[in-house]
Design an enzyme around this catalytic site. Structure first.
Site, mmCIF file in Angstrom:
data_model
loop_
_atom_site.group_PDB
_atom_site.id
_atom_site.type_symbol
_atom_site.label_atom_id
_atom_site.label_comp_id
_atom_site.label_asym_id
_atom_site.label_seq_id
_atom_site.Cartn_x
_atom_site.Cartn_y
_atom_site.Cartn_z
ATOM 1 N N PHE A 397 0.804 -1.229 0.000
ATOM 2 C CA PHE A 397 0.000 0.000 0.000
ATOM 3 C C PHE A 397 0.837 1.279 0.000
ATOM 4 O O PHE A 397 2.028 1.272 0.233
ATOM 5 C CB PHE A 397 -1.078 0.007 1.065
ATOM 6 C CG PHE A 397 -0.678 -0.091 2.517
ATOM 7 C CD1 PHE A 397 -1.677 -0.308 3.460
ATOM 8 C CD2 PHE A 397 0.625 0.043 2.967
ATOM 9 C CE1 PHE A 397 -1.363 -0.389 4.809
ATOM 10 C CE2 PHE A 397 0.944 -0.035 4.313
ATOM 11 C CZ PHE A 397 -0.059 -0.254 5.230
ATOM 12 N N GLU A 398 0.130 2.378 -0.366
ATOM 13 C CA GLU A 398 0.722 3.706 -0.582
ATOM 14 C C GLU A 398 1.779 3.686 -1.681
ATOM 15 O O GLU A 398 2.822 4.326 -1.585
ATOM 16 C CB GLU A 398 1.267 4.282 0.732
ATOM 17 C CG GLU A 398 0.142 4.584 1.713
ATOM 18 C CD GLU A 398 0.582 5.480 2.853
ATOM 19 O OE1 GLU A 398 1.457 6.339 2.654
ATOM 20 O OE2 GLU A 398 0.034 5.326 3.955
ATOM 21 N N GLY A 399 1.456 2.956 -2.732
ATOM 22 C CA GLY A 399 2.374 2.800 -3.858
ATOM 23 C C GLY A 399 3.140 1.508 -3.723
ATOM 24 O O GLY A 399 3.936 1.350 -2.803
#
Length: 590
Positions: A397-399
Site C-alpha cells: 500500500f501507498e504505492g
C-alpha cells in the site's frame, strides 16, 4: 521542538543522479535537539505504559477489531493529532518527532499503527497541508482529539497506483455546489470515519474553448446523503484495522468543502502520499526492533546440542543482518526527516526510497525471526505468524514497491535529461511526472544529451577517518552510477519508459547509495562524540561495515546486470509462462 528553517535544501537523492553529493547537507547527521529528546522520551514512555496494559494484539487480530476504549485511550495520549498545531488542539510535532512516535506505536501492533496512520498520515493530511483557516478551525480540533476519524479516498477499482486515471467525478452545479459520483476501494477507516478526503475529477476550461478534466480534493462528511459503504474486508493481516469500499451516489457538497484550488488535487494527493510513505518507513523500523527483540530472546534461551542457538554461526548471521538492517533503515528515515525539518521541501525521492527499502527489510526481518523460532513460529499461540501477516501489506500500500522503483528511476533520470522532447507540449507535466505511474504515461522521448557533471572527489571529505575505506568505495560507486545514468539516457532514449527491469536496476542502485550515505553520516557523528562509550562506537562501526559491504555487493550486482544478457532472459521466460498458463509441462513429459 525544532521549527523548520527558512533555508531550502535540495533533494539529496536527486543530486545523486547528477553525480553529485551535497556533503555539507549530508554531514553532519541531523541530531535530535534537547527539546525533541525530552518530548520523544515522554511520548515513548506514555505509549509503552498504555500499550502494555491495553494493546492485546492476538485478541484484536482474532476479533478483527480495535475496541473503542483503546482508540479513545490512544486519542487521549494525543496520538490522533501528532502533527496538528497546538492552536488546533494537537501536539505540533515536527516530522522527526512524528516519525519517532509513530515508530513506537508500530512496534506494538500493525493494525493500530495502520488505523492511526490512515487517520493522520494521509486521512486529513490534505486538510493540514492545503486547507483554509475556516476548514482547519472547524475540523482539526475534532480530528486531533479523536472525536472524528479520517479516511483517505483515492484508490478505485480501476486505478490502484495509477492515481491520475480515477473515474469518480464531481460535477459543478448551477448554485456552485458539487455533486460527487463514484466509488473508492480498500479505504482504511472507511466505516468508522466521519471525515473523508475525496479525490474526484472536475471539469475546467482548457483555454482553447474546450473542457479538460483535472483532479480536485473535497471534504465529504459521513452523514451526507448518498454516502454508503461496502462490507468490511476480511484481510490476511492488519485484520483489526477497518477496510471497506466507499460509495458516493449523487453526494452534494458545498464549494467550501473543496481543499486547495480547483484542479490541484493530484498534486495534493502526491504530497500527502510522500509524507505517508515516510510513516511507513518509520513504522517499519519500529516493527523490526520489536521482531529482533523476540528473535534475540528466542536465540538466547533455546538450546540445541547443549548450547543456546545464539552460539551457532547461522543464527548469528541472521541476528547480525537484522540489526544491520535496522541501523540502515533508521539512518535513512531520520536523515530524511532531519533534512525536512531543516528545510528540504522536495523529498519525494527520499520518501519513496525509505518506504521501499524499509518495508523490504521489515519483511526480511520477520522471515529470519520466523526461521530462528522454527516450529514455534508456525503456531498461532506465538506472535510470529500474526506479525508476518501484518508486515506483508507494507510492500503494497501507498504505492507498490514496483511502482515506487519506477518512480525513483524515471523521476531521477528526468533531472539530468533537461532536453526531454515533447514534454513542453504536455500540460502539467512537471507536476504529473512526480506521480510514479503518470510519469510512465506522459514521458514521450529523451533527448540524447551527455551529462557534463562528474563526481570528481576522491573521497568523502567529511567521513570519519576510520570509515575512509567505505567512503572511497562509495565514491567509486558514484562514478559507476553517473556512467550508468548517462549511458541509460544515451542508449535507450524513449525506450527507457517501457524497460522496467532497467528502471529497477537504477532504482536499486539509488537506494544503496542513499543507504550508505545515511549510515556513513550517522556513524561519523557518533564516532565524533565524546559522550558515547567505546563499546557503542565499536557496535555501530561493525554495523556500518556490514551494511556497506552488503550494499556494495547489491549495487555491483545491479550495475553489472544493466549491460548483461541476464535481464533479456526474463521477458522470454515470462512470455513462455503466459503462453503455457503456468509452468507448462510435467517431469513425465520430458
Amino acid at each position: 521542538m525544532s521549527a523548520k528553517t527558512e533555508k531550502e535544501i535540495p533533494s539529496i537523492v536527486a543530486s545523486l543522479f547528477y553525480g553529485e553529493v551535497m556533503e555539507d547537507e549530508v554531514f553532519p547527521y541531523p541530531q535530535f535537539s534537547e527539546s525533541q529528546i525530552e518530548m520523544a522520551k515522554a511520548m515513548i514512555d506514555a505509549i509503552d505504559k498504555f500499550a502494555q496494559d491495553n494493546i492485546d494484539s492476538p485478541k484484536f487480530d482474532k476479533d478483527s477489531k480495535i475496541p473503542k476504549e483503546v482508540l479513545d485511550g490512544l486519542a487521549g495520549l494525543g496520538l490522533c493529532g501528532l502533527a496538528v498545531g497546538e492552536d488546533y488542539g494537537g501536539l505540533g510535532l515536527d516530522t522527526t518527532l512524528y516519525a519517532r512516535v509513530f515508530s513506537q506505536i508500530a512496534g506494538y501492533d500493525g493494525a493500530v499503527a495502520t488505523t492511526l496512520g490512515a487517520h493522520q498520515s494521509i486521512g486529513y493530511k490534505a486538510l493540514l497541508n492545503e486547507g483554509n483557516e475556516e476548514q482547519k478551525k472547524h475540523w482539526l480540533p475534532k480530528l486531533a482529539s479523536g472525536e472524528v476519524f479520517a479516511a483517505f479516498c483515492l484508490t478505485e477499482p480501476g486505478s490502484g497506483s495509477d492515481a491520475y486515471s480515477i473515474k469518480t467525478k464531481a460535477t459543478k452545479n448551477a448554485d456552485g455546489t458539487y455533486t460527487i459520483n463514484g466509488q473508492k476501494l480498500w479505504i482504511t477507516n472507511a466505516g468508522m470515519a466521519g471525515f473523508y478526503s475525496v479525490f474526484a475529477k472536475t471539469e475546467h476550461d482548457d483555454g482553447k474553448g474546450g473542457k479538460v478534466e483535472k483532479i480536485s480534493c473535497f471534504i465529504v462528511e459521513k452523514e451526507r446523503e448518498g454516502v454508503s459503504f461496502g462490507e468490511k474486508e476480511d484481510k490476511m493481516g492488519i485484520r483489526a484495522s477497518e477496510t471497506r469500499a466507499v460509495y458516493f451516489d449523487n453526494v452534494k457538497v458545498p464549494a467550501s468543502n473543496m481543499i486547495g484550488e480547483p484542479g490541484k488535487g493530484f498534486k495534493i494527493a502526491m504530497n500527502v502520499l510522500n509524507t505517508g510513505r515516510l510513516s511507513l518507513g518509520s513504522g517499519s523500523v519500529g516493527g523490526m526492533k520489536m521482531i529482533l527483540k523476540l528473535a534475540t530472546a528466542q536465540a538466547k534461551t533455546r538450546k540445541q546440542f547443549g548450547s543456546t542457538i545464539d552460539q551457532f554461526g547461522l543464527i548469528q548471521e541472521k541476528l547480525a543482518t537484522m540489526a544491520a538492517n535496522i541501523y540502515a533503515c533508521e539512518s535513512m528515515v531520520y536523515m530524511t526527516t532531519g533534512k525536512i525539518v531543516q528545510g528540504m521541501n522536495h523529498f519525494e525521492h527520499e520518501s519513496a526510497i525509505c518506504k521501499v527499502y524499509c518495508s523490504e527489510r521489515l519483511w526480511d526481518t520477520i522471515d529470519k525471526a520466523t526461521q530462528i523460532a522454527a516450529g514455534n513460529a508456525y503456531m498461532k499461540e506465538y506472535p510470529y505468524e500474526r506479525i508476518m501477516r501484518d508486515c506483508r501489506i507494507n510492500l503494497i500500500f501507498e504505492g507498490t514497491n514496483e511502482i515506487l522503483r519506477i518512480f525513483t528511476a524515471l523521476s531521477g533520470i528526468k533531472g539530468p535529461s533537461d532536453d526531454l522532447k515533447e514534454l513542453g507540449k504536455i500540460a502539467d507535466v512537471s507536476k504529473a511526472i512526480q506521480d510514479p505511474i503518470k510519469s510512465v504515461g506522459v514521458l514521450t522521448d529523451f533527448a540524447k544529451k551527455r551529462m557534463s557533471k562528474r563526481f570528481g572527489s576522491k573521497t568523502l571529505t567529511k567521513v570519519h577517518p576510520s570509515l575512509e575505506v567505505h567512503g572511497n568505495h562509495f565514491v567509486s560507486m558514484m562514478k559507476d552510477f553517473s556512467i550508468a545514468v548517462e549511458n541509460t539516457i544515451m542508449k535507450f532514449g524513449k525506450n527507457i519508459i517501457g524497460n522496467e527491469l532497467l528502471q529497477m536496476r537504477i532504482a536499486n542502485m539509488t537506494m544503496e547509495l542513499y543507504a550508505q550515505l545515511a549510515v556513513l553520516s550517522r556513524t561519523t557523528s557518533i564516532l565524533n562524540r565524546t559522550d558515547v562509550s567505546d563499546k557503542d562506537k565499536e557496535y555501530v562501526t561493525h554495523l556500518t561495515e556490514l551494511i556497506c559491504r552488503d550494499s556494495r555487493q547489491s549495487f555491483t550486482r545491479n550495475f553489472k546486470r544493466l549491460n548483461s544478457s541476464y535481464d533479456k532472459l526474463i521477458p522470454k521466460i515470462s512470455k513462455a509462462v503466459s503462453e503455457r498458463d503456468g509452468f507448462g509441462f510435467d517431469i513425465i513429459d520430458f
